[in-house]
Write an enzyme that holds these catalytic residues in place. Structure first.
Site, PDB file in Angstrom:
ATOM      1  N   ALA A 109       0.757  -1.256   0.000  1.00 29.93           N
ATOM      2  CA  ALA A 109       0.000   0.000   0.000  1.00 29.93           C
ATOM      3  C   ALA A 109       0.792   1.313   0.000  1.00 29.93           C
ATOM      4  O   ALA A 109       0.289   2.324  -0.482  1.00 29.93           O
ATOM      5  CB  ALA A 109      -0.949   0.002   1.197  1.00 29.93           C
ATOM      6  N   PRO A 151       3.222   4.462  -0.828  1.00 31.02           N
ATOM      7  CA  PRO A 151       2.921   5.538   0.127  1.00 31.02           C
ATOM      8  C   PRO A 151       1.435   5.792   0.356  1.00 31.02           C
ATOM      9  O   PRO A 151       1.095   6.591   1.202  1.00 31.02           O
ATOM     10  CB  PRO A 151       3.605   6.759  -0.490  1.00 31.02           C
ATOM     11  CG  PRO A 151       3.633   6.473  -1.956  1.00 31.02           C
ATOM     12  CD  PRO A 151       3.773   4.982  -2.095  1.00 31.02           C
ATOM     13  N   GLY A 158      -1.262   6.388  -2.143  1.00 29.78           N
ATOM     14  CA  GLY A 158      -2.107   7.130  -3.077  1.00 29.78           C
ATOM     15  C   GLY A 158      -3.340   6.342  -3.512  1.00 29.78           C
ATOM     16  O   GLY A 158      -4.455   6.885  -3.571  1.00 29.78           O
ATOM     17  N   ARG A 196       8.266   3.000   5.261  1.00 28.51           N
ATOM     18  CA  ARG A 196       7.181   3.281   4.306  1.00 28.51           C
ATOM     19  C   ARG A 196       5.827   3.092   4.982  1.00 28.51           C
ATOM     20  O   ARG A 196       4.866   3.806   4.701  1.00 28.51           O
ATOM     21  CB  ARG A 196       7.311   2.379   3.066  1.00 28.51           C
ATOM     22  CG  ARG A 196       8.540   2.738   2.234  1.00 28.51           C
ATOM     23  CD  ARG A 196       8.694   1.842   1.024  1.00 28.51           C
ATOM     24  NE  ARG A 196       7.652   1.986   0.033  1.00 28.51           N
ATOM     25  CZ  ARG A 196       7.617   2.906  -0.932  1.00 28.51           C
ATOM     26  NH1 ARG A 196       8.597   3.788  -1.034  1.00 28.51           N
ATOM     27  NH2 ARG A 196       6.638   2.947  -1.805  1.00 28.51           N
ATOM     28  N   ASP A 220      -0.834  -3.668  -6.153  1.00 27.55           N
ATOM     29  CA  ASP A 220      -0.016  -2.730  -6.925  1.00 27.55           C
ATOM     30  C   ASP A 220       1.424  -3.090  -6.540  1.00 27.55           C
ATOM     31  O   ASP A 220       1.988  -2.523  -5.607  1.00 27.55           O
ATOM     32  CB  ASP A 220      -0.393  -1.300  -6.502  1.00 27.55           C
ATOM     33  CG  ASP A 220       0.304  -0.244  -7.326  1.00 27.55           C
ATOM     34  OD1 ASP A 220       0.523  -0.469  -8.526  1.00 27.55           O
ATOM     35  OD2 ASP A 220       0.650   0.815  -6.756  1.00 27.55           O
ATOM     36  N   CYS A 273       4.265  -0.567 -12.447  1.00 27.04           N
ATOM     37  CA  CYS A 273       4.686   0.521 -13.341  1.00 27.04           C
ATOM     38  C   CYS A 273       5.936   0.075 -14.109  1.00 27.04           C
ATOM     39  O   CYS A 273       6.830   0.862 -14.377  1.00 27.04           O
ATOM     40  CB  CYS A 273       4.893   1.829 -12.585  1.00 27.04           C
ATOM     41  SG  CYS A 273       6.152   1.780 -11.309  1.00 27.04           S
TER      42      CYS A 273
HETATM   43  N1  SAM Z   1      -0.009   1.348  -4.109  1.00 26.65           N
HETATM   44  C1  SAM Z   1       0.989   2.307  -3.665  1.00 26.65           C
HETATM   45  C2  SAM Z   1       0.495   3.706  -3.979  1.00 26.65           C
HETATM   46  O1  SAM Z   1      -0.256   3.880  -4.936  1.00 26.65           O
HETATM   47  O2  SAM Z   1       0.890   4.647  -3.283  1.00 26.65           O
HETATM   48  C3  SAM Z   1       2.352   2.025  -4.272  1.00 26.65           C
HETATM   49  C4  SAM Z   1       2.831   0.626  -3.968  1.00 26.65           C
HETATM   50  S1  SAM Z   1       4.503   0.352  -4.431  1.00 26.65           S
HETATM   51  C5  SAM Z   1       4.401   0.054  -6.110  1.00 26.65           C
HETATM   52  C6  SAM Z   1       4.786  -1.232  -3.756  1.00 26.65           C
HETATM   53  C7  SAM Z   1       4.905  -1.259  -2.248  1.00 26.65           C
HETATM   54  O3  SAM Z   1       4.995  -2.619  -1.833  1.00 26.65           O
HETATM   55  C8  SAM Z   1       6.136  -0.564  -1.687  1.00 26.65           C
HETATM   56  O4  SAM Z   1       5.753   0.370  -0.721  1.00 26.65           O
HETATM   57  C9  SAM Z   1       6.941  -1.691  -1.057  1.00 26.65           C
HETATM   58  O5  SAM Z   1       7.644  -1.289   0.096  1.00 26.65           O
HETATM   59  C10 SAM Z   1       5.849  -2.672  -0.702  1.00 26.65           C
HETATM   60  N2  SAM Z   1       6.276  -4.059  -0.530  1.00 26.65           N
HETATM   61  C11 SAM Z   1       7.404  -4.666  -0.971  1.00 26.65           C
HETATM   62  N3  SAM Z   1       7.405  -5.958  -0.601  1.00 26.65           N
HETATM   63  C12 SAM Z   1       6.261  -6.185   0.078  1.00 26.65           C
HETATM   64  C13 SAM Z   1       5.681  -7.319   0.721  1.00 26.65           C
HETATM   65  N4  SAM Z   1       6.325  -8.492   0.728  1.00 26.65           N
HETATM   66  N5  SAM Z   1       4.491  -7.177   1.334  1.00 26.65           N
HETATM   67  C14 SAM Z   1       3.841  -5.986   1.323  1.00 26.65           C
HETATM   68  N6  SAM Z   1       4.337  -4.877   0.753  1.00 26.65           N
HETATM   69  C15 SAM Z   1       5.530  -4.973   0.126  1.00 26.65           C
END
Ligand code: SAM
Length: 313
Positions: A116, A118, A120, A144, A184, A238
């Site tokens: 989730a 940051p 948005g 984060r 995401d 992305c």
């Molecule tokens: N959906 C968010 C937004 O729109 O603001 C952006 C998400 S970003 C693409 C992916 C996120 O997944 C990052 O904050 C990352 O730290 C987190 N992440 C990485 N590995 C993860 C895991 N095993 N479980 C949950 N979150 C994870």
């Protein structure tokens, strides 16, 4: 030309991913960031109030009435405004607004956002649900997670329950609980590469893509486990790499064979292209053409989206 500075292998791969016709504009996007957009946070304000308050010329977005485009020269005015610091507007690329729209969460439902921060998209989902129902947001990276917590408070998304957990495990502990799940996924962020900022792509290589793909495959299976029969998952990244997109969805189709299917999206824009049906020697399910490759244009950066439904058996 940016072609000279981006990793050669990346550019070669891109040529094979997008069509000959789309390639020049896609390549050019790494040197020309897309327009600044914001979303009115309807949990705290209305379009009318915000537009009167910020006093900056805006252009509306035909497919989402709460979204507005501004000239980049006004970006600082926007980030320094009270509307921004008090959570009435959220600055967000238009491509990022597509995943919640595809997910189409309804007030009163139970929804899971599995990666989730940051936040948005979590905020947009809460606004679409009018803060009514259940919205669980998971983030595994501590700093984060705290940034996410702060954003949720500032924007008044009171319904959100936050979990500092590994999304790869969460779904298996809340089996068939959620009406809708957004994944995401963490990705190589290829569509965010900027030729003027080599740090944005210095980490990139094909081995890293394989590494992140392993995590994405575990996350998507966890997301599907958490979904009620009849429920909807939106998988997005992305990144341009088929390894992080079609191949992850194909992995889920195989693991949950006969239990999930890809559905067409209700939104259609000029810069949408169908998912690939093959990459290198791998063939994908014919329904993969219903996934969406969002190509970058002056309004949005690149994205991949796939709507998946868990079948009621
Ligand atoms: N959906 C968010 C937004 O729109 O603001 C952006 C998400 S970003 C693409 C992916 C996120 O997944 C990052 O904050 C990352 O730290 C987190 N992440 C990485 N590995 C993860 C895991 N095993 N479980 C949950 N979150 C994870």
């Amino acid at each position: 030309m940016p072609e000279n500075t981006l990793p050669e292998v990346f550019v070669e791969r891109l040529k094979a991913i997008v069509s000959l016709e789309d390639y020049p504009a896609t390549l050019a996007s790494f040197a020309e960031p897309s327009a600044t957009a914001f979303r009115v946070n309807t949990l705290k304000a209305t379009n009318e109030n915000v537009l009167a308050e910020i006093g900056v010329e805006t252009n509306s977005v035909p497919w989402y009435p709460q979204a507005f485009l501004i000239d980049p020269q006004y970006r600082d005015a926007l980030t320094q405004s009270k509307a921004f610091s008090e959570g009435r507007i959220y600055i967000q690329n238009l491509a990022s607004m597509l995943a919640p729209l595809l997910l189409d969460p309804q007030p009163g439902e139970e929804v899971l956002d599995l990666a989730a921060a940051p936040g948005g998209k979590t905020l947009m989902i809460a606004a679409m649900m009018e803060n009514h129902g259940r919205l669980a947001a998971v983030e595994s990276v501590k700093n984060r997670f705290f940034r996410l917590k702060n954003t949720i408070q500032t924007f008044g998304a009171d319904m959100v329950e936050l979990y500092l957990k590994d999304g790869r495990e969460v779904g298996w502990k809340v089996l068939e609980r959620f009406d809708r799940v957004l994944l995401d996924a963490p990705c190589s962020s290829e569509s965010r590469f900027n030729v003027n900022d080599p740090k944005s792509f210095s980490h990139w290589n094909e081995r890293k893509i394989k590494e992140v793909q392993r995590k994405q495959k575990k996350l998507i299976c966890s997301a599907i486990a958490a979904l009620k029969p009849g429920g909807v998952l939106v998988y997005s990244t992305c990144a341009y790499s088929p390894e992080e997109n079609e191949m992850v969805v194909q992995h889920a189709l195989k693991k949950f064979s006969g239990k999930i299917l890809i559905e067409p999206a209700e939104i259609h824009l000029d810069n949408f292209r169908p998912g690939l049906l093959r990459w290198k020697k791998k063939e994908f399910d014919p329904s993969m053409k219903q996934a969406i490759r969002v190509l970058p244009n002056q309004f949005m950066h690149g994205f991949f989206l796939c709507k998946i439904r868990k079948i009621c058996i």
